[in-house]
Design a protein around this motif. Structure first.
Motif, PDB file in Angstrom:
ATOM      1  N   ARG A  62       0.752  -1.161   0.161  1.00  0.00           N
ATOM      2  CA  ARG A  62       0.008   0.037   0.050  1.00  0.00           C
ATOM      3  C   ARG A  62       0.912   1.276  -0.156  1.00  0.00           C
ATOM      4  N   GLU A  64       0.991   5.108   0.771  1.00  0.00           N
ATOM      5  CA  GLU A  64       0.065   5.947   1.151  1.00  0.00           C
ATOM      6  C   GLU A  64       0.354   7.145   0.747  1.00  0.00           C
ATOM      7  N   GLY A  68      -4.623  10.107  -0.840  1.00  0.00           N
ATOM      8  CA  GLY A  68      -5.104   8.722  -0.806  1.00  0.00           C
ATOM      9  C   GLY A  68      -4.173   7.846  -1.125  1.00  0.00           C
TER      10      GLY A  68
ATOM     11  N   MET B   1     -10.425  11.075  -1.485  1.00  0.00           N
ATOM     12  CA  MET B   1     -10.580   9.954  -2.261  1.00  0.00           C
ATOM     13  C   MET B   1      -9.376  10.108  -3.330  1.00  0.00           C
ATOM     14  N   SER B   2      -8.635   8.803  -3.442  1.00  0.00           N
ATOM     15  CA  SER B   2      -7.521   8.994  -4.144  1.00  0.00           C
ATOM     16  C   SER B   2      -7.931   8.593  -5.595  1.00  0.00           C
ATOM     17  N   THR B   3      -7.101   9.109  -6.506  1.00  0.00           N
ATOM     18  CA  THR B   3      -7.601   8.868  -7.907  1.00  0.00           C
ATOM     19  C   THR B   3      -6.362   7.888  -8.590  1.00  0.00           C
TER      20      THR B   3
END
Lengths: 128, 128
Positions: A62, A64, A68, B1-3
């Motif tokens: 992941r 980070e 996001g 929110m991540s794109t």
């Protein structure tokens, strides 16, 4: 007879004995192809002038980021753009292929106990 | 929110519909990460000023060079150094990840019916 030899990033990563200690496998112009074995989290950092590619060879990572996170499974990749603060996290052991410029510091603008010099990253791989 | 979105080079390569027509997946500084689907042979050529990385995602690739050939299986890679004449050959369909500089011409110093312009390589991938 050719002395050309195929390189297996997955085998090279699996042979690493130290976590968060990338090793250089090959050079492509001014980019280094590295492998690393990671678990836990590295550190929030950024590379102001360099992009960084993460490709998962085994496990899950992941990444980070402030906007996001992106989740990578086996065979998946993501490029963290220059200047973007990020923190790679692996809940379980994860093997990575990385592409970074020669000039890239792997913990970017921060120094932690996990920071490794380029000389350390250029040591021969275990078994070589 | 991540794109932010994970990229799967294996899926991108599998979705290609044309042989020997590399597509750009991502940029890492001045390097392009490309995928290609190949079968047969490309052409003997060299890139006088650029190294070129081949990583096999599926199948087998033989990189013929004047000093000998290197055989790559799934997950294996090789960097053809700048100036080295080479000819990639796949007896059966093979999916590749390539790392080349933006400036690299994929058939190097020769132009064949397989030569693709950078604009062609930058077209969206099938399904995007």
């Amino acid at each position: 007879m050719s002395t050309a030899k195929a390189i297996s990033p997955a085998s090279a990563a699996a042979a690493l004995t130290e976590l968060w200690s990338p090793r250089v496998l090959a050079e492509v112009d001014d980019a280094y192809v590295k492998v690393a074995k990671v678990k836990g989290n590295l550190a929030w950092h950024a590379h102001p002038d360099e992009d960084e590619l993460f490709l998962v060879l085994r496990g899950h990572l992941r990444i980070e980021m402030e906007a996001g996170a992106v989740e990578l499974g086996p065979g998946e990749m993501y490029v963290v753009p220059k200047g973007v603060r990020h923190n790679p996290v692996a809940d379980e052991e994860c093997h990575l292929l990385l592409i970074e410029k020669r000039s890239t510091l792997h913990t970017g603008d921060v120094v932690t106990e996990k920071t490794r010099s380029l000389d350390e990253q250029l040591r021969p791989l275990p078994g070589e």
